[in-house]
Design an enzyme around this catalytic site. Structure first.
Site, PDB file in Angstrom:
ATOM      1  N   CYS A 113       0.817  -1.223   0.000  1.00 49.71           N
ATOM      2  CA  CYS A 113       0.000   0.000   0.000  1.00 49.71           C
ATOM      3  C   CYS A 113       0.845   1.266   0.000  1.00 49.71           C
ATOM      4  CB  CYS A 113      -0.939   0.008   1.201  1.00 49.71           C
ATOM      5  SG  CYS A 113      -2.186  -1.274   1.069  1.00 49.71           S
ATOM      6  N   HIS A 253      -3.539   6.948   3.815  1.00 52.30           N
ATOM      7  CA  HIS A 253      -3.940   5.759   3.061  1.00 52.30           C
ATOM      8  C   HIS A 253      -5.315   5.306   3.553  1.00 52.30           C
ATOM      9  CE1 HIS A 253      -3.980   1.916   1.185  1.00 52.30           C
ATOM     10  NE2 HIS A 253      -3.820   1.250   2.298  1.00 52.30           N
ATOM     11  N   ASN A 283     -10.444   0.056  -0.096  1.00 49.06           N
ATOM     12  CA  ASN A 283      -8.985   0.178  -0.154  1.00 49.06           C
ATOM     13  C   ASN A 283      -8.519  -0.189  -1.565  1.00 49.06           C
ATOM     14  OD1 ASN A 283      -6.227  -0.025   0.100  1.00 49.06           O
ATOM     15  ND2 ASN A 283      -6.266  -1.340   1.922  1.00 49.06           N
TER      16      ASN A 283
HETATM   17  O1  UT7 Z   1      -3.963  -1.521   3.302  1.00 48.61           O
HETATM   18  C1  UT7 Z   1      -3.245  -2.565   3.866  1.00 48.61           C
HETATM   19  C2  UT7 Z   1      -3.343  -2.516   5.312  1.00 48.61           C
HETATM   20  N1  UT7 Z   1      -4.549  -3.145   5.770  1.00 48.61           N
HETATM   21  C3  UT7 Z   1      -5.181  -2.659   6.785  1.00 48.61           C
HETATM   22  O2  UT7 Z   1      -4.787  -1.619   7.285  1.00 48.61           O
HETATM   23  C4  UT7 Z   1      -6.332  -3.427   7.340  1.00 48.61           C
HETATM   24  C5  UT7 Z   1      -6.201  -3.473   8.841  1.00 48.61           C
HETATM   25  N2  UT7 Z   1      -7.220  -4.255   9.524  1.00 48.61           N
HETATM   26  C6  UT7 Z   1      -8.526  -3.912   9.575  1.00 48.61           C
HETATM   27  O3  UT7 Z   1      -8.952  -2.963   8.935  1.00 48.61           O
HETATM   28  C7  UT7 Z   1      -9.438  -4.701  10.478  1.00 48.61           C
HETATM   29  O4  UT7 Z   1      -8.641  -5.512  11.302  1.00 48.61           O
HETATM   30  C8  UT7 Z   1     -10.476  -5.576   9.725  1.00 48.61           C
HETATM   31  C9  UT7 Z   1     -11.534  -4.682   9.102  1.00 48.61           C
HETATM   32  C10 UT7 Z   1      -9.786  -6.419   8.694  1.00 48.61           C
HETATM   33  C11 UT7 Z   1     -11.194  -6.478  10.707  1.00 48.61           C
HETATM   34  O5  UT7 Z   1     -11.818  -5.707  11.722  1.00 48.61           O
HETATM   35  P1  UT7 Z   1     -11.588  -6.083  13.259  1.00 48.61           P
HETATM   36  O6  UT7 Z   1     -12.395  -5.146  14.029  1.00 48.61           O
HETATM   37  O7  UT7 Z   1     -10.099  -6.086  13.501  1.00 48.61           O
HETATM   38  O8  UT7 Z   1     -12.204  -7.510  13.355  1.00 48.61           O
HETATM   39  P2  UT7 Z   1     -11.498  -8.866  13.767  1.00 48.61           P
HETATM   40  O9  UT7 Z   1     -10.579  -9.343  12.684  1.00 48.61           O
HETATM   41  O10 UT7 Z   1     -10.936  -8.726  15.136  1.00 48.61           O
HETATM   42  O11 UT7 Z   1     -12.741  -9.814  13.812  1.00 48.61           O
HETATM   43  C12 UT7 Z   1     -13.823  -9.607  14.735  1.00 48.61           C
HETATM   44  C13 UT7 Z   1     -14.947 -10.539  14.384  1.00 48.61           C
HETATM   45  C14 UT7 Z   1     -14.485 -11.962  14.125  1.00 48.61           C
HETATM   46  O12 UT7 Z   1     -15.461 -12.849  14.646  1.00 48.61           O
HETATM   47  P3  UT7 Z   1     -15.237 -13.581  16.044  1.00 48.61           P
HETATM   48  O13 UT7 Z   1     -13.970 -14.373  15.884  1.00 48.61           O
HETATM   49  O14 UT7 Z   1     -15.112 -12.483  17.055  1.00 48.61           O
HETATM   50  O15 UT7 Z   1     -16.461 -14.402  16.181  1.00 48.61           O
HETATM   51  C15 UT7 Z   1     -14.472 -12.069  12.637  1.00 48.61           C
HETATM   52  O16 UT7 Z   1     -14.663 -13.395  12.195  1.00 48.61           O
HETATM   53  O17 UT7 Z   1     -15.562 -10.115  13.166  1.00 48.61           O
HETATM   54  C16 UT7 Z   1     -15.643 -11.204  12.268  1.00 48.61           C
HETATM   55  N3  UT7 Z   1     -15.601 -10.712  10.905  1.00 48.61           N
HETATM   56  C17 UT7 Z   1     -16.688 -10.361  10.219  1.00 48.61           C
HETATM   57  N4  UT7 Z   1     -17.986 -10.369  10.548  1.00 48.61           N
HETATM   58  C18 UT7 Z   1     -18.860  -9.933   9.631  1.00 48.61           C
HETATM   59  C19 UT7 Z   1     -14.506 -10.510  10.127  1.00 48.61           C
HETATM   60  N5  UT7 Z   1     -14.887 -10.035   8.928  1.00 48.61           N
HETATM   61  C20 UT7 Z   1     -16.242  -9.937   8.962  1.00 48.61           C
HETATM   62  C21 UT7 Z   1     -17.202  -9.505   8.046  1.00 48.61           C
HETATM   63  N6  UT7 Z   1     -18.499  -9.528   8.402  1.00 48.61           N
HETATM   64  N7  UT7 Z   1     -16.882  -9.068   6.811  1.00 48.61           N
END
Ligand code: UT7
Length: 326
Positions: A113, A253, A283
């Site tokens: 990125c 970004h 993104n």
């Molecule tokens: O540009 C490159 C750099 N990339 C980034 O900067 C991305 C950085 N990361 C993020 O933006 C976030 O970490 C995400 C958006 C990817 C995920 O959000 P989060 O608040 O960190 O969620 P998490 O990964 O901690 O997951 C929380 C819960 C999980 O369920 P459990 O294990 O708590 O039951 C996931 O399975 O949310 C669940 N989950 C979803 N639920 C509904 C993950 N994706 C989804 C989804 N819809 N699309």
């Protein structure tokens, strides 16, 4: 003092929109979760048969058209991309040929990125050094070509698009003033594509095991993104005695609205000074920063100080101080 200044911005976004409602039909997710956790409502999708060169060409042509500059005047074309048209040759060569930049040399730059900001820095240095007169730096990514639309944790985040900036020399007190970039290869574990490179070339097995897609451990990336994007921007501003009041816009970004808000808060930028368009495009990796400049162009005036900041796979991150030139 000779510096490089941005004299035009172009963009290309595919017409097809992929909304949160569309994604609800593909994976177990909801509009509410996506908006709350990422700030994204829709992304653009290029579709089959066209690649990142197609979008880069359109964005570059618009930048040249806006400036009224013939393509033969371009000396250097850098395409920032993680989704090149082909593994080789460089997408930049395909783009230069297509737009008629026949005098230009060029190459692709891949730093996840951070590709666009690193490319902008290198092109600006080449112009400041007098080696190059005019350069195009284009961020173009067809993220839909490397996203697994069965993986809800990544497929809601990314979209396709391109943005291009034209750089020219100036002796006025505007342009690319300074930058600070950093990288930490231990971050590879958290954001990468497992197959398709030289260590694991494409095979029936790699395709069957779905290894040609973005793999991300989101929480780890999130944590580092907030801390590092804010720290490097702060360090750059401190180096030049700049405070939040001196900055017209923070240009981060666009990976997640919550990352943007947390970084802006650390830097004490009110949200009205933060460029943000993630809601509409998701993104777009190498295209997020030029697309922000494109969308906010009409709000910018000559002499405005901007801090551009990035964080991505690698890990790579950095910040660049830009003084707007028109
Ligand atoms: O540009 C490159 C750099 N990339 C980034 O900067 C991305 C950085 N990361 C993020 O933006 C976030 O970490 C995400 C958006 C990817 C995920 O959000 P989060 O608040 O960190 O969620 P998490 O990964 O901690 O997951 C929380 C819960 C999980 O369920 P459990 O294990 O708590 O039951 C996931 O399975 O949310 C669940 N989950 C979803 N639920 C509904 C993950 N994706 C989804 C989804 N819809 N699309």
């Amino acid at each position: 003092m000779r510096r490089a200044v941005i004299t035009a911005v172009g963009a290309y976004l595919p017409e097809k929109r992929l909304t949160n409602a569309d994604l609800e039909k593909l994976v177990e997710t909801s509009d509410e979760w996506i908006v709350e956790r990422t700030g994204i409502r829709e992304r653009r999708i290029l579709g089959r048969g066209k690649g990142s060169a197609y979008m880069a060409i359109k964005a570059a042509e618009e930048a040249l058209r806006k400036r009224g500059l013939p393509a033969e005047e371009i000396d250097l074309v850098i395409v920032a991309t993680v989704t090149p048209e082909h593994p080789f040759p460089a997408t930049a060569n395909i783009v230069a040929n297509a737009i008629g930049a026949h005098r230009a040399w060029g190459f692709d730059l891949e730093a996840a990125c951070s590709s666009f900001l690193y490319g902008l820095s290198i092109a600006a240095d080449s112009i400041a050094a007098g080696r190059v007169e005019r350069a195009l730096v284009i961020g173009s990514d067809k993220m839909s070509s490397i996203i697994d639309y069965r993986d809800r944790a990544t497929c809601v985040l990314f979209g396709d698009g391109a943005g291009a900036v034209l750089l020219e020399p100036t002796t006025e007190d505007v342009g690319v003033m300074d930058y600070l970039h950093q990288a930490d290869g231990s971050g590879c574990a958290y954001l990468h594509m497992k197959a398709g490179g030289s260590v694991l070339p494409p095979s029936v097995r790699t395709v069957r095991e779905r290894l040609h897609y973005v793999y991300q451990e989101g929480r780890q990336v999130f944590k580092h993104a907030v801390v590092q994007m804010a720290a490097v921007s702060e360090a750059l501003m401190q180096k030049h005695g700049l405070t939040a009041e001196d900055i017209a816009f923070f240009v981060p970004h666009q990976a997640n609205r919550r990352i943007i808000e947390a970084a802006a808060e650390r830097l004490r930028f009110p949200m009205e000074k933060v460029m943000i368009n993630i809601e509409r495009y998701g993104n777009t990796t190498s295209a997020t920063l030029p697309l922000c400049l494109y969308d906010y162009e009409s709000q910018l005036k000559k002499g405005d100080n901007l801090i551009l900041a990035t964080f991505g796979g690698g890990f790579t991150w950095g910040a660049l101080w830009l003084r707007w030139g028109y």
